[in-house]
Every structure is written in C-alpha cells, then in structure tokens.
Design a protein around this motif. Structure first.
Motif, PDB file in Angstrom:
ATOM      1  N   ALA A 122      27.031  13.060  50.625  1.00 18.96           N
ATOM      2  CA  ALA A 122      28.510  12.157  50.323  1.00 18.96           C
ATOM      3  C   ALA A 122      29.534  13.084  50.309  1.00 18.96           C
ATOM      4  N   VAL A 123      30.787  12.602  50.940  1.00 17.05           N
ATOM      5  CA  VAL A 123      31.955  13.404  51.197  1.00 17.05           C
ATOM      6  C   VAL A 123      33.115  12.636  50.631  1.00 17.05           C
ATOM      7  N   PRO A 124      34.217  13.377  50.333  1.00 15.55           N
ATOM      8  CA  PRO A 124      35.288  12.390  49.422  1.00 15.55           C
ATOM      9  C   PRO A 124      35.876  11.530  50.437  1.00 15.55           C
ATOM     10  N   ASP A 125      36.320  10.347  49.639  1.00 13.07           N
ATOM     11  CA  ASP A 125      36.960   9.315  50.243  1.00 13.07           C
ATOM     12  C   ASP A 125      37.814   8.764  49.169  1.00 13.07           C
ATOM     13  N   GLY A 126      39.062   9.150  48.765  1.00 17.37           N
ATOM     14  CA  GLY A 126      40.196   8.729  48.005  1.00 17.37           C
ATOM     15  C   GLY A 126      39.251   8.915  46.570  1.00 17.37           C
ATOM     16  N   LEU A 127      39.397   7.806  45.988  1.00 21.20           N
ATOM     17  CA  LEU A 127      38.612   7.919  44.413  1.00 21.20           C
ATOM     18  C   LEU A 127      37.184   7.570  44.552  1.00 21.20           C
ATOM     19  N   HIS A 128      36.667   7.783  45.685  1.00 24.85           N
ATOM     20  CA  HIS A 128      35.205   7.610  46.083  1.00 24.85           C
ATOM     21  C   HIS A 128      34.481   8.884  46.792  1.00 24.85           C
ATOM     22  N   VAL A 129      33.297   8.819  46.587  1.00 25.90           N
ATOM     23  CA  VAL A 129      32.489   9.810  47.642  1.00 25.90           C
ATOM     24  C   VAL A 129      31.877   8.654  48.741  1.00 25.90           C
TER      25      VAL A 129
ATOM     26  N   ALA B  21      19.525  -0.374  37.911  1.00 25.00           N
ATOM     27  CA  ALA B  21      18.212  -0.032  37.999  1.00 25.00           C
ATOM     28  C   ALA B  21      17.976   1.205  38.543  1.00 25.00           C
ATOM     29  N   THR B  22      18.866   1.937  38.868  1.00 25.21           N
ATOM     30  CA  THR B  22      18.550   3.440  39.575  1.00 25.21           C
ATOM     31  C   THR B  22      19.078   4.553  38.644  1.00 25.21           C
ATOM     32  N   ARG B  23      18.625   5.839  39.005  1.00 27.52           N
ATOM     33  CA  ARG B  23      18.870   7.124  38.335  1.00 27.52           C
ATOM     34  C   ARG B  23      19.097   7.986  39.385  1.00 27.52           C
ATOM     35  N   ALA B  24      20.103   8.945  39.040  1.00 28.22           N
ATOM     36  CA  ALA B  24      20.382   9.957  40.163  1.00 28.22           C
ATOM     37  C   ALA B  24      20.566  11.318  39.506  1.00 28.22           C
ATOM     38  N   LEU B  25      20.767  12.342  40.374  1.00 30.80           N
ATOM     39  CA  LEU B  25      20.751  13.643  39.950  1.00 30.80           C
ATOM     40  C   LEU B  25      21.634  14.356  41.071  1.00 30.80           C
ATOM     41  N   ALA B  26      22.645  14.859  40.848  1.00 33.90           N
ATOM     42  CA  ALA B  26      23.649  15.430  41.878  1.00 33.90           C
ATOM     43  C   ALA B  26      24.151  16.920  41.684  1.00 33.90           C
ATOM     44  N   VAL B  27      24.347  17.547  42.725  1.00 30.40           N
ATOM     45  CA  VAL B  27      25.105  18.902  42.579  1.00 30.40           C
ATOM     46  C   VAL B  27      26.244  18.915  43.511  1.00 30.40           C
ATOM     47  N   PRO B  28      27.041  19.757  43.583  1.00 29.24           N
ATOM     48  CA  PRO B  28      28.356  19.809  44.510  1.00 29.24           C
ATOM     49  C   PRO B  28      27.982  20.645  45.889  1.00 29.24           C
ATOM     50  N   ILE B  29      28.220  20.462  46.908  1.00 32.98           N
ATOM     51  CA  ILE B  29      28.237  21.024  48.079  1.00 32.98           C
ATOM     52  C   ILE B  29      29.593  22.035  47.980  1.00 32.98           C
ATOM     53  N   MET B  30      29.199  23.390  47.813  1.00 34.20           N
ATOM     54  CA  MET B  30      30.639  24.043  47.670  1.00 34.20           C
ATOM     55  C   MET B  30      30.796  24.781  49.161  1.00 34.20           C
TER      56      MET B  30
ATOM     57  N   ARG C  75      34.892  25.896  46.924  1.00 35.58           N
ATOM     58  CA  ARG C  75      35.581  24.527  46.981  1.00 35.58           C
ATOM     59  C   ARG C  75      34.725  23.498  47.157  1.00 35.58           C
ATOM     60  N   PRO C  76      34.356  22.702  46.294  1.00 35.97           N
ATOM     61  CA  PRO C  76      33.544  21.216  46.847  1.00 35.97           C
ATOM     62  C   PRO C  76      34.102  20.421  47.890  1.00 35.97           C
ATOM     63  N   VAL C  77      33.328  20.255  48.692  1.00 36.86           N
ATOM     64  CA  VAL C  77      33.368  19.553  49.987  1.00 36.86           C
ATOM     65  C   VAL C  77      32.565  18.152  50.027  1.00 36.86           C
ATOM     66  N   GLY C  78      31.660  17.879  48.971  1.00 35.24           N
ATOM     67  CA  GLY C  78      30.866  16.616  48.913  1.00 35.24           C
ATOM     68  C   GLY C  78      29.734  16.926  47.927  1.00 35.24           C
ATOM     69  N   SER C  79      28.864  16.112  47.902  1.00 33.62           N
ATOM     70  CA  SER C  79      27.738  16.226  46.797  1.00 33.62           C
ATOM     71  C   SER C  79      26.438  15.692  47.554  1.00 33.62           C
ATOM     72  N   LEU C  80      25.255  16.365  47.080  1.00 36.07           N
ATOM     73  CA  LEU C  80      23.985  16.215  47.228  1.00 36.07           C
ATOM     74  C   LEU C  80      23.205  15.650  46.408  1.00 36.07           C
ATOM     75  N   SER C  81      22.835  14.653  46.357  1.00 38.52           N
ATOM     76  CA  SER C  81      22.144  13.874  45.153  1.00 38.52           C
ATOM     77  C   SER C  81      20.742  13.565  45.838  1.00 38.52           C
ATOM     78  N   LEU C  82      19.813  13.159  44.473  1.00 41.82           N
ATOM     79  CA  LEU C  82      18.498  12.391  44.584  1.00 41.82           C
ATOM     80  C   LEU C  82      18.592  11.106  43.873  1.00 41.82           C
ATOM     81  N   GLY C  83      17.949  10.149  44.397  1.00 43.28           N
ATOM     82  CA  GLY C  83      18.049   8.815  43.675  1.00 43.28           C
ATOM     83  C   GLY C  83      16.873   8.134  43.781  1.00 43.28           C
ATOM     84  N   GLU C  84      16.708   7.439  42.599  1.00 49.15           N
ATOM     85  CA  GLU C  84      15.307   6.614  42.430  1.00 49.15           C
ATOM     86  C   GLU C  84      15.725   5.431  41.841  1.00 49.15           C
TER      87      GLU C  84
END
Length: 274
Positions: free
Chosen positions: A111-118, A205-214, A218-227
């Motif tokens: 995911a990449v930044p989009d205002g107050l969201h990714v 109903a979900t969990r997630a684990l995420a780290v930044p993409i640097m 500088r962070p430019v997005g995030s990489l996450s695992l969801g289940e």
C-alpha cells in the motif's frame, strides 16, 4: 566535450551522465545551477550547460528564466503517470508479494500513501481470499489497522502530527482508536518496535502485521500480511515478521533499482503449490 583531464566521452557515456543528473534530484536537491552541476560532476561549464539544456528541451527539466536554475519538468510527471497507469508499480510489487504470500500462507499487501489513508496497489492471496471483494484500490485509514500504521508510524513525527492534528476519524469497530493523542502514542510505540500489529481495528474478523517500505531513509508505503481470525491457525501471524521484513527490503531494493537485490528476488521465488 571532454571531462576535465579526460578524453572525450562517447555518446553512451553522455547519455549515462544525463541520467545521473536526473537521478541526482531529491527532496533536498530540488534544483541545479550550471556552475554547481559542473563542480559536483567534475565536468566543464559548457558540458554542464549542454546536458541541462538538452534535458530541458525535452521537458525532463524546467529552467527558471530569472534564477537560471533547473528543476524537474513535466515530462517526469507524465512518464511516472504512464508507468503507474500501465501497472508498472503493481507488477514490480508482485515479484515480492507472490513468494511472500505463499511462503506465509497469508494475504500480502503493498500500500502507498493517499492523504490520511494508504491505498492498496497490489495484493496476493496466499491462504485464501481475505475479503469477498478485490483488495486493490481499497483505502486503509490512518487510525485503524496495521497496514496504514506500518506507513504513518514511520513518518517524521512533525509531518505526521501536521497530517492528523484536528482530524475527525471514523470508527469501524469497538477497537478503533479515534483520539488524536492516543493515536500518536501508538505511532511512537510502533516506530520503536519496528513493525505494526493489529487485530480487529478496521475489520473485526481480521489480523494484520505490517512494516514500512523505506526508500533512502523515508517511508514510501507499507508491506503487510493479513489473515482472517476464523478458523484458528496453528501459527501466529507474528511468527512471519522476519519473512515480512526480508520481503520489505527486497521491495525497497526494487523500487530503488538496486539490481543485485532485484535479481535475488527472482532467483529465490518459491514454486507455487498445486
């Protein structure tokens, strides 16, 4: 024209030098003057002038008529837009997402930044669909879930506070945080531990684990695992933190065009189970 003390450069070397000039632009280095460029690249003034003028003639640079300084031009925006519209960013991310998803048996999301969201630009389901609808294009709010926190927590604190200060946040579940100060404490804690974890904040109903993409610090997005939380699994999603961090480094390498790391992604990609 020759470099100082060197033989004349070949056309290919001249092209490479022009590309080096384009790549020298950063958030800190937003423009060049002719003499500055000549000194920084150890070339004579006339060579620097010709390179800058040629790039400006094609729109890669824009020349300020008053200061006579050169900054990035509209052709850069057009080419970036074409690359994204034709799936360039998603295709690049898939090289990392697919092996990660099937290694961990989870859904991998970039995911990449989009205002107050990714915004999700690429996703691969490794252990069955996380949602009943496609994830690409979905927006994850800054105040709910690891996918967004994996980006916002790693922004400069002043930049982040300027974004969220005074904002009214939506509530998605009883676990969603909407208090600005509580959110800031969570962002600081997340940055200190180096990863984000969430359970039921955005989707109960979900969990997630995420780290930044640097990218260059500088962070430019995030990489996450969801289940999905149901049915229960034999392993904890946090057991895959090392794999997620390794994948984030590989994706950062691809985005930064670090060739050796990009090749390593292709060579280590596991075969998909049939």
């Amino acid at each position: 024209m020759p470099d100082k003390g060197d033989h004349p450069r070949s056309p290919l070397q001249t092209v490479d030098r022009a590309l080096e000039v384009l790549l020298s632009f950063t958030e800190r280095r937003r423009d060049w003057g002719v003499m500055e460029l000549a000194e920084a690249f150890a070339i004579d003034k006339s060579s620097a002038q010709r390179i800058l003028a040629a790039l400006a003639a094609r729109g890669f640079l824009s020349a300020d008529p008053v200061t006579r300084r050169y900054s990035l031009g509209p052709t850069m925006w057009r080419m970036a837009a074409v690359w994204e519209r034709t799936g360039g960013l998603a295709a690049l991310a898939h090289r990392v997402l697919e092996p990660l998803a099937f290694q961990t048996d989870r859904t991998a999301i970039f995911a990449v930044p989009d205002g107050l969201h990714v915004r999700c630009v690429a996703a691969v389901d490794g252990g069955g669909p996380l949602r009943s609808h496609p994830l690409v294009g979905e927006l994850y709010p800054a105040n709910a879930g690891a996918t967004s926190r994996g980006y916002f927590a790693f922004l400069d604190g002043n930049e982040r506070r300027a974004l969220i200060s005074g904002r009214v946040f939506a509530t998605f579940t009883e676990l969603t945080r909407i208090d600005e100060h509580e959110l800031e404490r969570l962002f600081v804690e997340t940055a200190a531990q180096g990863y984000a974890y969430s359970e039921g904040e955005y989707d109960y109903a979900t969990r997630a684990l995420a780290v930044p993409i640097m990218l260059r610090g500088r962070p430019v997005g995030s990489l996450s695992l969801g289940e999905s939380k149901y049915p229960a699994r034999s392993d904890d999603i946090r057991d895959h933190l090392a794999a997620l961090q390794a994948a984030a480094e590989q994706l950062s390498a691809l985005l930064d065009n670090r060739v050796n790391s990009a090749v390593a992604v292709r060579q280590t990609k596991p075969a998909r189970a049939h």
